[in-house]
Design a protein around this motif. Sequence first.
Motif, PDB file in Angstrom:
ATOM      1  N   ASP A  96       0.815  -1.214   0.000  1.00 22.49           N
ATOM      2  CA  ASP A  96       0.000   0.000   0.000  1.00 22.49           C
ATOM      3  C   ASP A  96       0.849   1.266   0.000  1.00 22.49           C
ATOM      4  OD1 ASP A  96       1.064  -0.350   2.481  1.00 22.49           O
ATOM      5  OD2 ASP A  96      -0.801  -0.055   3.608  1.00 22.49           O
ATOM      6  N   GLY A  97       2.092   1.161  -0.379  1.00 19.33           N
ATOM      7  CA  GLY A  97       3.016   2.294  -0.385  1.00 19.33           C
ATOM      8  C   GLY A  97       4.195   2.106   0.541  1.00 19.33           C
ATOM      9  N   ARG A  98       4.159   1.047   1.344  1.00 23.89           N
ATOM     10  CA  ARG A  98       5.273   0.765   2.252  1.00 23.89           C
ATOM     11  C   ARG A  98       6.373   0.005   1.518  1.00 23.89           C
ATOM     12  NH1 ARG A  98       1.995  -1.356   7.670  1.00 23.89           N
ATOM     13  NH2 ARG A  98       0.423   0.316   7.689  1.00 23.89           N
ATOM     14  N   PRO A  99       7.546  -0.095   2.120  1.00 22.98           N
ATOM     15  CA  PRO A  99       8.615  -0.898   1.496  1.00 22.98           C
ATOM     16  C   PRO A  99       8.219  -2.370   1.386  1.00 22.98           C
ATOM     17  CG  PRO A  99       9.528   0.580   3.138  1.00 22.98           C
ATOM     18  CD  PRO A  99       8.041   0.656   3.291  1.00 22.98           C
ATOM     19  N   LEU A 100       8.825  -3.032   0.427  1.00 18.03           N
ATOM     20  CA  LEU A 100       8.528  -4.436   0.142  1.00 18.03           C
ATOM     21  C   LEU A 100       9.818  -5.231   0.198  1.00 18.03           C
ATOM     22  CD1 LEU A 100       6.165  -5.792  -2.601  1.00 18.03           C
ATOM     23  CD2 LEU A 100       8.431  -6.765  -2.371  1.00 18.03           C
ATOM     24  N   GLN A 101       9.825  -6.281   0.984  1.00 18.28           N
ATOM     25  CA  GLN A 101      10.952  -7.210   1.064  1.00 18.28           C
ATOM     26  C   GLN A 101      10.397  -8.628   1.054  1.00 18.28           C
ATOM     27  OE1 GLN A 101      13.459  -6.411   4.425  1.00 18.28           O
ATOM     28  NE2 GLN A 101      14.133  -4.428   3.671  1.00 18.28           N
ATOM     29  N   ALA A 102      10.811  -9.404   0.057  1.00 23.46           N
ATOM     30  CA  ALA A 102      10.254 -10.751  -0.084  1.00 23.46           C
ATOM     31  C   ALA A 102      11.281 -11.658  -0.736  1.00 23.46           C
ATOM     32  CB  ALA A 102       8.965 -10.721  -0.910  1.00 23.46           C
ATOM     33  N   ARG A 103      10.994 -12.950  -0.605  1.00 26.01           N
ATOM     34  CA  ARG A 103      11.825 -13.993  -1.194  1.00 26.01           C
ATOM     35  C   ARG A 103      10.905 -14.966  -1.924  1.00 26.01           C
ATOM     36  NH1 ARG A 103      16.851 -16.744  -0.016  1.00 26.01           N
ATOM     37  NH2 ARG A 103      16.717 -18.971  -0.474  1.00 26.01           N
ATOM     38  N   LEU A 104      11.160 -15.146  -3.223  1.00 22.23           N
ATOM     39  CA  LEU A 104      10.365 -16.032  -4.055  1.00 22.23           C
ATOM     40  C   LEU A 104      11.202 -17.255  -4.412  1.00 22.23           C
ATOM     41  CD1 LEU A 104       9.272 -12.997  -4.674  1.00 22.23           C
ATOM     42  CD2 LEU A 104       8.088 -14.097  -6.554  1.00 22.23           C
ATOM     43  N   GLU A 105      10.593 -18.431  -4.297  1.00 25.31           N
ATOM     44  CA  GLU A 105      11.291 -19.680  -4.586  1.00 25.31           C
ATOM     45  C   GLU A 105      10.406 -20.563  -5.463  1.00 25.31           C
ATOM     46  OE1 GLU A 105      12.181 -21.494  -0.880  1.00 25.31           O
ATOM     47  OE2 GLU A 105      13.486 -19.865  -0.189  1.00 25.31           O
ATOM     48  N   LEU A 106      11.023 -21.196  -6.439  1.00 23.54           N
ATOM     49  CA  LEU A 106      10.364 -22.228  -7.238  1.00 23.54           C
ATOM     50  C   LEU A 106      10.948 -23.567  -6.825  1.00 23.54           C
ATOM     51  CD1 LEU A 106       8.496 -23.157  -9.542  1.00 23.54           C
ATOM     52  CD2 LEU A 106      10.436 -22.839 -11.104  1.00 23.54           C
ATOM     53  N   LEU A 107      10.100 -24.408  -6.232  1.00 20.71           N
ATOM     54  CA  LEU A 107      10.533 -25.704  -5.723  1.00 20.71           C
ATOM     55  C   LEU A 107      10.031 -26.810  -6.642  1.00 20.71           C
ATOM     56  CD1 LEU A 107       9.624 -25.157  -1.948  1.00 20.71           C
ATOM     57  CD2 LEU A 107      11.800 -24.696  -3.074  1.00 20.71           C
ATOM     58  N   GLN A 108      10.844 -27.809  -6.805  1.00 25.10           N
ATOM     59  CA  GLN A 108      10.469 -29.021  -7.532  1.00 25.10           C
ATOM     60  C   GLN A 108      10.980 -30.208  -6.722  1.00 25.10           C
ATOM     61  OE1 GLN A 108      11.929 -29.399 -11.569  1.00 25.10           O
ATOM     62  NE2 GLN A 108       9.989 -30.279 -12.247  1.00 25.10           N
ATOM     63  N   GLY A 109      10.160 -30.652  -5.798  1.00 27.95           N
ATOM     64  CA  GLY A 109      10.611 -31.640  -4.830  1.00 27.95           C
ATOM     65  C   GLY A 109      10.835 -30.985  -3.486  1.00 27.95           C
ATOM     66  N   PRO A 110      11.067 -31.780  -2.459  1.00 26.85           N
ATOM     67  CA  PRO A 110      11.239 -31.217  -1.103  1.00 26.85           C
ATOM     68  C   PRO A 110      12.535 -30.408  -0.985  1.00 26.85           C
ATOM     69  CG  PRO A 110      11.655 -33.583  -1.103  1.00 26.85           C
ATOM     70  CD  PRO A 110      11.137 -33.254  -2.455  1.00 26.85           C
ATOM     71  N   ASN A 111      12.369 -29.102  -0.734  1.00 30.04           N
ATOM     72  CA  ASN A 111      13.507 -28.180  -0.531  1.00 30.04           C
ATOM     73  C   ASN A 111      14.522 -28.236  -1.667  1.00 30.04           C
ATOM     74  OD1 ASN A 111      12.491 -27.266   1.939  1.00 30.04           O
ATOM     75  ND2 ASN A 111      13.437 -28.973   3.034  1.00 30.04           N
ATOM     76  N   ASN A 112      14.029 -28.384  -2.892  1.00 26.06           N
ATOM     77  CA  ASN A 112      14.878 -28.404  -4.081  1.00 26.06           C
ATOM     78  C   ASN A 112      14.604 -27.117  -4.854  1.00 26.06           C
ATOM     79  OD1 ASN A 112      16.537 -29.049  -6.184  1.00 26.06           O
ATOM     80  ND2 ASN A 112      15.217 -30.653  -7.039  1.00 26.06           N
ATOM     81  N   ASN A 113      15.414 -26.108  -4.588  1.00 27.76           N
ATOM     82  CA  ASN A 113      15.214 -24.793  -5.198  1.00 27.76           C
ATOM     83  C   ASN A 113      15.733 -24.786  -6.631  1.00 27.76           C
ATOM     84  OD1 ASN A 113      14.083 -23.575  -2.899  1.00 27.76           O
ATOM     85  ND2 ASN A 113      16.100 -23.132  -2.048  1.00 27.76           N
ATOM     86  N   LYS A 114      14.835 -24.522  -7.564  1.00 29.71           N
ATOM     87  CA  LYS A 114      15.208 -24.363  -8.958  1.00 29.71           C
ATOM     88  C   LYS A 114      15.426 -22.895  -9.334  1.00 29.71           C
ATOM     89  CE  LYS A 114      14.893 -28.750  -9.869  1.00 29.71           C
ATOM     90  NZ  LYS A 114      16.084 -29.557 -10.226  1.00 29.71           N
TER      91      LYS A 114
END
Length: 358
Positions: free
Chosen positions: A279-297
């Motif tokens: 809504d106008g505030r700062p944005l901090q995020a982490r996006l992950e695409l997983l394929q399997g348990p804790n398998n970051n692609k």
Amino acid sequence: HLRTGTQLGNALHVPPSLTSKTKPTKITQYPAKPKPRIAPSATNYLSFKHLSKMKIYGSLLALISLNGSTAFTSSLLSKPAFSSDTSLNASPPGMRGMPAPWETQQTAKNAPAPVVGNGVPGSAMAPAKGPSRYTKDFMRTLRPVKVQGSTLKTCSFNESVERIQVFLDTGGRPLNAEVNLWQGPDNAPQKIKVYLEDGMKRPFSAVIDTPGAGNAIAIRNTAPMEFPLNAYVEADNGGPGPARALAANTQPRTIQGGAVFTTPFAPNVKSIQIMLNTDGRPLQARLELLQGPNNNKQVMEVYCEDGMDRPFFVVVETPGDGNVVRIVNTATLEYPLSAHVEAFEIDNNRDMAQRGAG
């Protein structure tokens, strides 16, 4: 009885040092040597004459410059050191002097990609004709810029550019890069860190809004020298933009500070679209695409100074089965964000009856 002076002195016992006379010290003064006089000669007269002429010439030059004479001024027009449409990319030797892909404004723009929810296009948006401009098939038709490992490439553009599309890929190797939006000196209102396990199967495709003036895109390859990447940068001025179009046709999911949101996708979904805003505030995020348990692609760490003026929009390729998107709000509890996650491309040729729809 009267005594004489000698007798009186002896009677008083006057020491002989007081009665003896001291000799005065002589001070010898030597006369000062007279300074040699230099007789006037012809050489001294000529040097004085040349010095006088030099003074006269200097006075004449000063008068000419004060009167605004153009005899000593250049007739060439001066050019500014920097311009708003300056591009700092390194072009190949055979292509120098040609405009970069992000400097050329397209005359015809493709329509925004349709918002797909369970395989049904959004009612407020028409499907794009031909390949969508936010897919890898369209971006790879442009001329890339090679960014070697541990190097930086920057690109500046005009104030009329509303948003910039950034596309990064490799020949199949991993990708580690930083994409920053600069606005003025020492001001980066948006920062993105990208990791890709395979830069060919899952390239990075994001749209960065550029409100205001003095914007520039900086792409830094943080990988070693053995891992170069290809950068495609294109101006996007058509329509309201994919981020706002997606927000107008989908329901947001609020993610509080420190919370985690995950959503799976069916195997027939070829790619997904994600939009994060505030809504106008700062944005901090982490996006992950997983394929399997804790398998970051694919991993993306995003920071935006203002999540309303500069929302984050990205298209993520999802080849194979078992793809899950995980969004983590890395900010504190006082900074929630809204997430819009929908399918972008769907392969209708796959057997939907056996595999099911996401």
